[in-house]
Design a protein around this motif. Structure first.
Motif, short mmCIF file in Angstrom:
data_model
loop_
_atom_site.label_atom_id
_atom_site.label_comp_id
_atom_site.label_asym_id
_atom_site.label_seq_id
_atom_site.Cartn_x
_atom_site.Cartn_y
_atom_site.Cartn_z
N THR A 85 -8.11 6.21 2.71
CA THR A 85 -7.22 6.74 3.75
C THR A 85 -5.83 6.96 3.16
OG1 THR A 85 -8.44 5.52 5.43
CG2 THR A 85 -6.25 6.33 6.03
N VAL A 86 -5.38 8.19 3.24
CA VAL A 86 -4.07 8.55 2.67
C VAL A 86 -3.20 9.11 3.79
CG1 VAL A 86 -2.88 9.99 1.00
CG2 VAL A 86 -5.12 9.05 0.44
N GLY A 87 -2.04 8.50 3.98
CA GLY A 87 -1.12 8.95 5.02
C GLY A 87 -0.32 10.18 4.59
N ALA A 88 0.40 10.73 5.53
CA ALA A 88 1.26 11.89 5.27
C ALA A 88 2.55 11.42 4.59
CB ALA A 88 1.59 12.60 6.57
N TYR A 89 3.10 12.27 3.75
CA TYR A 89 4.38 11.97 3.11
C TYR A 89 5.52 12.06 4.12
CZ TYR A 89 3.18 11.90 -1.87
OH TYR A 89 2.71 11.56 -3.09
N ASN A 114 0.81 -1.21 0.00
CA ASN A 114 0.00 0.00 0.00
C ASN A 114 0.85 1.26 0.00
OD1 ASN A 114 1.02 -0.19 2.55
ND2 ASN A 114 -0.93 -0.28 3.61
N GLN A 115 2.05 1.18 -0.57
CA GLN A 115 2.98 2.31 -0.58
C GLN A 115 2.93 3.08 -1.90
OE1 GLN A 115 5.09 3.15 2.25
NE2 GLN A 115 3.48 1.82 3.02
N GLU A 116 3.04 4.38 -1.81
CA GLU A 116 3.17 5.24 -2.97
C GLU A 116 4.50 5.99 -2.84
OE1 GLU A 116 0.32 8.35 -5.18
OE2 GLU A 116 0.94 9.00 -3.18
#
Length: 100
Positions: free
Chosen positions: A32-36, A9-11
């Protein structure tokens, strides 16, 4: 800026901002999108960043990401970084690539 879906699930993303290049990673799970988590690739620990960079790209294979920049003069340089839960490790500086 350029982005690519990496393992799981990594970008991964690469960005040029104010004359500096960055590599970043975040988790994307459905809506759900995490912080960079960003790493500056233009520090003295990564020598050889070319002047006049105006475009950036990112690719990956396994646990290794490659960031390439193109200068206004047509030169291409790249750096690779291994990534893990601890972050990015970029053991070599920027390397020239044969011009297109």
């Amino acid at each position: 800026m350029d982005s690519v879906k990496a393992q799981g699930n990594q970008e991964l993303s690469a960005a040029l901002s104010r004359g500096k290049a960055y590599i970043g990673r975040r988790t994307v799970m459905g809506t759900t999108v995490g912080a960079y988590a960003w790493k500056d690739l233009t520090t003295p620990a990564n020598p050889g960043f070319p002047r006049g960079a105006c475009a950036v790209s990112v690719t990956y294979t396994g646990q290794r990401a490659y960031v390439k920049v193109l200068t206004a003069g047509g030169d291409v340089s790249e750096i690779f970084c291994d990534y893990s839960a601890a972050g990015f490790a970029c053991p070599l500086g920027w390397q020239a690539v044969v011009r297109p």
